[in-house]
Design an enzyme around this catalytic site. Structure first.
Site, PDB file in Angstrom:
ATOM      1  N   ALA A  30       7.706  -0.393  -5.703  1.00 53.17           N
ATOM      2  CA  ALA A  30       6.239  -0.392  -5.856  1.00 53.17           C
ATOM      3  C   ALA A  30       5.672   0.484  -4.740  1.00 53.17           C
ATOM      4  CB  ALA A  30       5.666  -1.812  -5.829  1.00 53.17           C
ATOM      5  N   LEU A  31       6.176   1.708  -4.722  1.00 54.79           N
ATOM      6  CA  LEU A  31       5.928   2.599  -3.586  1.00 54.79           C
ATOM      7  C   LEU A  31       4.470   3.022  -3.490  1.00 54.79           C
ATOM      8  CD1 LEU A  31       9.119   4.847  -3.862  1.00 54.79           C
ATOM      9  CD2 LEU A  31       8.787   2.754  -2.517  1.00 54.79           C
ATOM     10  N   HIS A  32       4.024   3.199  -2.246  1.00 55.21           N
ATOM     11  CA  HIS A  32       2.670   3.682  -1.963  1.00 55.21           C
ATOM     12  C   HIS A  32       2.772   4.674  -0.802  1.00 55.21           C
ATOM     13  CE1 HIS A  32       2.969   0.876   1.372  1.00 55.21           C
ATOM     14  NE2 HIS A  32       3.163  -0.129   0.526  1.00 55.21           N
ATOM     15  N   HIS A  35       5.028   3.863   2.254  1.00 57.13           N
ATOM     16  CA  HIS A  35       6.455   4.165   2.102  1.00 57.13           C
ATOM     17  C   HIS A  35       6.707   5.674   2.231  1.00 57.13           C
ATOM     18  CE1 HIS A  35       6.191   0.389  -0.512  1.00 57.13           C
ATOM     19  NE2 HIS A  35       7.065   0.044   0.415  1.00 57.13           N
ATOM     20  N   SER A 183      -0.053  -1.924   0.978  1.00 56.05           N
ATOM     21  CA  SER A 183       1.002  -2.894   0.697  1.00 56.05           C
ATOM     22  C   SER A 183       1.254  -2.932  -0.801  1.00 56.05           C
ATOM     23  CB  SER A 183       0.552  -4.285   1.160  1.00 56.05           C
ATOM     24  OG  SER A 183       1.357  -5.281   0.570  1.00 56.05           O
ATOM     25  N   ARG A 185       1.735  -5.413  -2.389  1.00 58.64           N
ATOM     26  CA  ARG A 185       1.072  -6.616  -2.904  1.00 58.64           C
ATOM     27  C   ARG A 185      -0.418  -6.404  -3.173  1.00 58.64           C
ATOM     28  NH1 ARG A 185       5.217  -9.227   0.245  1.00 58.64           N
ATOM     29  NH2 ARG A 185       6.203 -10.815  -1.034  1.00 58.64           N
TER      30      ARG A 185
HETATM   31  P1  AMP Z   1       8.610  -3.035   1.592  1.00 60.14           P
HETATM   32  O1  AMP Z   1       8.853  -2.237   0.348  1.00 60.14           O
HETATM   33  O2  AMP Z   1       7.325  -3.756   1.612  1.00 60.14           O
HETATM   34  O3  AMP Z   1       9.807  -3.879   1.962  1.00 60.14           O
HETATM   35  O4  AMP Z   1       8.472  -1.972   2.763  1.00 60.14           O
HETATM   36  C1  AMP Z   1       9.472  -1.000   3.004  1.00 60.14           C
HETATM   37  C2  AMP Z   1       9.182  -0.319   4.320  1.00 60.14           C
HETATM   38  O5  AMP Z   1       7.904   0.314   4.240  1.00 60.14           O
HETATM   39  C3  AMP Z   1       9.119  -1.300   5.493  1.00 60.14           C
HETATM   40  O6  AMP Z   1       9.732  -0.702   6.634  1.00 60.14           O
HETATM   41  C4  AMP Z   1       7.638  -1.477   5.691  1.00 60.14           C
HETATM   42  O7  AMP Z   1       7.274  -1.846   7.002  1.00 60.14           O
HETATM   43  C5  AMP Z   1       7.123  -0.092   5.345  1.00 60.14           C
HETATM   44  N1  AMP Z   1       5.700  -0.157   4.992  1.00 60.14           N
HETATM   45  C6  AMP Z   1       5.095  -1.021   4.129  1.00 60.14           C
HETATM   46  N2  AMP Z   1       3.770  -0.831   4.111  1.00 60.14           N
HETATM   47  C7  AMP Z   1       3.510   0.177   4.986  1.00 60.14           C
HETATM   48  C8  AMP Z   1       2.325   0.822   5.438  1.00 60.14           C
HETATM   49  N3  AMP Z   1       1.116   0.469   4.990  1.00 60.14           N
HETATM   50  N4  AMP Z   1       2.442   1.820   6.347  1.00 60.14           N
HETATM   51  C9  AMP Z   1       3.662   2.175   6.827  1.00 60.14           C
HETATM   52  N5  AMP Z   1       4.827   1.603   6.456  1.00 60.14           N
HETATM   53  C10 AMP Z   1       4.753   0.608   5.552  1.00 60.14           C
END
Ligand code: AMP
Length: 277
Positions: A30-32, A35, A183, A185
């Protein structure tokens, strides 16, 4: 972009990496743009960047949260292609776990504070999967977001405990224009929630701008109050803490971080801010 779904093909690929310096970004998809900022930072300092997408069941405390976690894989692949990512590792659950696998690392206090208190077992699950991913991809550098600040400390602790040959790089939090931390979420937020969610970054900013090392409890309380009085928002914690230990900061603490978690409508959000680093 090469796409691998099995450990074997991924391990084989990296067995012949030669002199290449490799970078790794672990995600649950669910990349943004948050990521993507990690991918971009990885590209600046390494020769080849691998991203993993794996919704790791062992780090979820709430089965409903796991079930409703978004999984838009086609859109994710398009984003990674667009960002120029070199390799995607996207395994199914049975590729990563055998039945009844056991895992425990002594993470000390870090496991039980803040996120650990509200999500028991979460950091055991995180270290379990990151350990596996590091062993499969064998990166020289791993890029993690400050967004999950406690996770950065925990993964660094694991690297140290297990003497793993990887260097963790912490990357800044990407935010929407109005301050909301990006996020996966956030897509669950209703328009009402989306508006209310702004109080998290507002309270952190307020605490940072009004910081006074002789008055930490009062500032913390005031910031907590700002969040608690926002309709539709239920505060779990807001702590002004030592950036290394996550214990409550004192007037002597050098590197301070304020961390917050709250339920906004039905969605649990976290955010944090570094003070004077
Ligand atoms: P996740 O997919 O939520 O497990 O996140 C994967 C990686 O992306 C983790 O290292 C998170 O800390 C990082 N990440 C998530 N949201 C952000 C954001 N808003 N800015 C920078 N890095 C992020």
């Amino acid at each position: 972009m090469k796409i691998f779904t099995t450990k074997k093909e991924t391990e084989n690929y990296f067995a012949n990496k030669g002199q290449k310096i490799t970078g790794f970004v672990a995600t649950m998809g669910a990349l943004h743009q948050g990521h993507i900022s990690l991918i971009k930072q990885a590209q600046q300092s390494t020769d080849e960047v691998t991203c993993s997408i794996f919704v790791n069941p062992t780090q979820f405390t709430d089965p409903k949260d796991l079930e409703k976690y978004p999984r838009p894989i086609a859109a994710d692949i398009a984003m990674l292609e667009q960002a120029g990512c070199d390799v995607l590792f996207n395994p199914p659950v049975n590729e990563m776990y055998d039945d009844n696998e056991k895992w425990h690392l002594n993470l000390g206090d870090l496991e039980h504070l803040l996120e650990g208190k509200f999500r028991p077992g979460h950091y055991q699950g995180v270290t379990q999967v990151v350990y596996k991913l590091f062993n499969i991809v064998k990166p020289d550098f791993a890029f993690f977001g400050q967004k999950d600040y406690q996770q950065v400390l925990v993964v660094n602790k694991m690297i140290e405990l297990l003497n793993m040959p990887v260097k963790l790089v912490m990357c800044p939090i990407e935010r929407e224009n109005d301050g909301l931390a990006m996020s996966s979420r956030n897509i669950h937020l209703t328009p009402f929630d989306r508006e209310n969610a702004l109080i998290l970054s507002k309270a952190l900013n307020w605490a940072k701008n009004n910081f006074d090392s002789n008055n930490i409890p009062a500032i913390q309380q005031q910031a907590q109050q700002m969040i608690s009085s926002q309709p539709g928002v239920e505060l779990e914690y807001l702590e002004i803490a030592d950036g290394q230990t996550l214990h409550t900061a004192t007037s002597e603490t050098k590197n301070i971080v304020a961390l917050v978690a709250a339920r906004v409508g039905k969605t649990r959000l976290i955010d944090n801010m570094l003070f004077d680093w």
